[in-house]
Design an enzyme around this catalytic site. Structure first.
Site, mmCIF file in Angstrom:
data_model
loop_
_atom_site.group_PDB
_atom_site.id
_atom_site.type_symbol
_atom_site.label_atom_id
_atom_site.label_comp_id
_atom_site.label_asym_id
_atom_site.label_seq_id
_atom_site.Cartn_x
_atom_site.Cartn_y
_atom_site.Cartn_z
ATOM 1 N N GLY A 46 -89.709 10.133 -52.194
ATOM 2 C CA GLY A 46 -88.517 9.952 -51.380
ATOM 3 C C GLY A 46 -88.772 8.978 -50.242
ATOM 4 N N CYS A 47 -87.961 9.063 -49.208
ATOM 5 C CA CYS A 47 -88.061 8.150 -48.063
ATOM 6 C C CYS A 47 -89.492 8.082 -47.552
ATOM 7 C CB CYS A 47 -87.133 8.622 -46.953
ATOM 8 S SG CYS A 47 -87.270 7.664 -45.427
ATOM 9 N N PHE A 48 -90.062 6.893 -47.542
ATOM 10 C CA PHE A 48 -91.488 6.775 -47.232
ATOM 11 C C PHE A 48 -91.851 7.046 -45.787
ATOM 12 C CE2 PHE A 48 -90.926 1.831 -47.839
ATOM 13 C CZ PHE A 48 -90.101 1.751 -46.716
#
Length: 207
Positions: A46-48
């Site tokens: 997901g969002c890094f």
């Protein structure tokens, strides 16, 4: 204005600014003096921003030489954040760690990976939806591939029994560092967006 908008929406307003220069820990632009015995671990969850934050928080003082956010698994050379966010480049937002295998094992990193995100939501983490947010392990050797498959099977049987793990296990291809302002984002912006699916589950040890 930012205080009036839902937290997750702030992700789409802040990432395109380039006014913040971010340090990368041991050296600007990446870690230095990393020994030849170091290994890499590359994952997507997901969002890094949140992925990097949790791994650094838990392993930054015990075996982690460096951690970089970037893009992997796509078909376009040198992709930018705007392009990756469209989902059309094929890349995943990912984290590439360089670690000391004498201090922390690859298996331990993978077990933490399966604790800190939900691998059963295909192409989605929390409100973040799209192939760029897929769950994946990108292995760097046959030994890492075997470990990834073994840990994934155990995590499915013992931890994620209520849903099917959708994590892809693929050979690591071309890695592209994300723009400088994405590196250490939540360290520099502690009020920044963090996916609500990113937290460490209290699972028992895998057997």
């Amino acid at each position: 204005m930012a205080s009036l908008m839902p937290t997750f929406l702030s992700r789409f307003f802040r990432p395109f600014t380039t006014t913040t220069k971010m340090g990368l820990g041991p050296a600007e632009g990446g870690a230095s003096n990393i020994p030849d015995t170091a290994q890499k671990c590359t994952v997507a969850a997901g969002c890094f921003w949140g992925v990097e934050h949790l791994f650094r928080k838990n392993f930054g003082e015990r075996g982690l030489y460096d951690a970089r956010v970037g893009y992997i698994g796509g078909d376009v050379n040198n992709p930018g954040y705007r392009a990756v966010c469209t989902g059309r480049t094929g890349h995943a937002e990912a984290l590439q760690m360089t670690f000391d295998p004498a201090v922390i094992s690859y298996t331990t990193l993978l077990e933490f990976f399966y604790k800190m995100h939900d691998p059963t939501t295909k192409n989605r983490q929390g409100a973040d939806t799209g192939t760029q947010y897929r769950s994946a392990v990108f292995y760097h050797s046959p030994e890492q591939e075997r470990a990834a498959r073994e840990v994934t099977a155990k995590a499915q049987e013992q931890w994620w029994t209520g849903g099917k793990i959708s994590t892809e296990i693929l050979e690591a291809g071309q890695w592209w560092d994300a723009e400088t302002y994405h590196q250490l984002y939540l360290h520099k912006n502690p009020g920044g967006y963090e996916c609500p699916a990113h937290y460490v589950r209290k699972f028992p040890p895998l057997s």
